[in-house]
Design a protein around this motif. Structure first.
Motif, mmCIF file in Angstrom:
data_model
loop_
_atom_site.group_PDB
_atom_site.id
_atom_site.type_symbol
_atom_site.label_atom_id
_atom_site.label_comp_id
_atom_site.label_asym_id
_atom_site.label_seq_id
_atom_site.Cartn_x
_atom_site.Cartn_y
_atom_site.Cartn_z
ATOM 1 N N ASN A 63 -4.767 7.220 2.794
ATOM 2 C CA ASN A 63 -6.196 7.491 2.880
ATOM 3 C C ASN A 63 -6.803 7.357 1.486
ATOM 4 O OD1 ASN A 63 -8.731 8.412 3.528
ATOM 5 N ND2 ASN A 63 -8.062 10.414 4.247
ATOM 6 N N TYR A 78 -9.520 5.410 5.428
ATOM 7 C CA TYR A 78 -8.246 5.032 6.038
ATOM 8 C C TYR A 78 -7.994 3.541 5.897
ATOM 9 C CZ TYR A 78 -8.294 9.650 8.140
ATOM 10 O OH TYR A 78 -8.318 10.996 8.338
ATOM 11 N N TYR A 89 -3.610 5.377 12.070
ATOM 12 C CA TYR A 89 -2.273 5.822 12.416
ATOM 13 C C TYR A 89 -1.257 5.061 11.581
ATOM 14 C CZ TYR A 89 0.756 8.311 15.698
ATOM 15 O OH TYR A 89 1.647 9.156 16.274
ATOM 16 N N TRP A 144 -0.146 8.204 6.123
ATOM 17 C CA TRP A 144 -1.421 7.530 6.358
ATOM 18 C C TRP A 144 -2.621 8.461 6.277
ATOM 19 C CZ3 TRP A 144 -4.263 9.314 10.439
ATOM 20 C CH2 TRP A 144 -3.580 10.039 11.415
ATOM 21 N N LEU A 145 -2.403 9.742 6.437
ATOM 22 C CA LEU A 145 -3.489 10.720 6.485
ATOM 23 C C LEU A 145 -3.851 11.278 5.106
ATOM 24 C CD1 LEU A 145 -5.251 12.318 8.547
ATOM 25 C CD2 LEU A 145 -3.412 13.986 8.654
ATOM 26 N N THR A 146 -2.948 11.153 4.127
ATOM 27 C CA THR A 146 -3.133 11.793 2.828
ATOM 28 C C THR A 146 -3.539 10.806 1.742
ATOM 29 O OG1 THR A 146 -0.768 11.591 2.408
ATOM 30 C CG2 THR A 146 -1.526 13.666 3.349
ATOM 31 N N ILE A 167 2.813 12.222 11.442
ATOM 32 C CA ILE A 167 2.840 11.842 10.030
ATOM 33 C C ILE A 167 4.225 11.993 9.412
ATOM 34 C CG2 ILE A 167 0.393 12.285 9.641
ATOM 35 C CD1 ILE A 167 1.217 14.936 8.248
#
Length: 176
Positions: A63, A78, A89, A144-146, A167
């Motif tokens: 991200n 993202y 994702y 992928w989220l951080t 994750i």
């Protein structure tokens, strides 16, 4: 030591796919934290990421947050490769170039379990082992989220072994 996906088996229960390791197959196991970091660096030392000191969406699934990190070349938000089919994702293996050891996705995409229990501080050295027991296992690699900070080779996170989510993943090692 080498990293592989051999020894993984898919088990289908309640319409969900669960991966597990056949721990009895030819010595497969989770890497130690030190093994994971050496593999992630791909032969480089003193760099934030497996390829150097900056990160961009062309190198890893994370991200982007360029306003917070001077080494994040972005773009902010993202990664588009993880947005296939809607919500951001994981990205398919091989979406980004491998490191100098030929390993893919060592930064971003999903955290990876290490066999070590979490202990503070990280022991360092040639092949240290974590504590003999604990409540949390080491997670490495970012996801992928951080943000970019979490995708650095040296970043350490923790997780409860009973937890599962979108994750966290793993890769196996096997002694030669």
């Amino acid at each position: 030591m080498f990293y592989t996906d051999a020894g993984l088996t898919q088990v289908y229960t309640n319409d969900e796919v669960t991966l597990y390791v056949n721990w009895t197959a030819n010595g497969y196991r989770l890497p130690t934290e030190a093994e994971w970091e050496k593999a992630a660096r791909g032969g480089l030392s003193g760099q934030r990421f497996p390829w150097g000191n900056t990160i961009s969406e062309s190198q890893a699934n994370y991200n982007g947050a360029t306003v917070f990190y001077s080494y994040d070349l972005g773009p902010t938000g993202y990664n588009a490769v993880g947005e296939i089919g809607g919500w951001p994702y994981t990205s398919p293996v091989g979406s980004f170039a491998p490191n100098d050891y030929g390993l893919y996705d060592m930064a971003g995409n999903v955290y990876e379990w290490c066999g070590d229990w979490y202990g503070t501080p990280y022991a360092g050295g040639s092949d240290p082992r974590g504590p003999a027991s604990g409540s949390y296992r080491v997670l490495r690699g970012g996801n992928w989220l951080t943000y970019a900070e979490v995708a650095r080779c040296a970043y350490r996170a923790t997780g409860t072994p009973s937890g599962a989510n979108g994750i966290v993943g793993f890769r196996c090692v096997r002694g030669l």
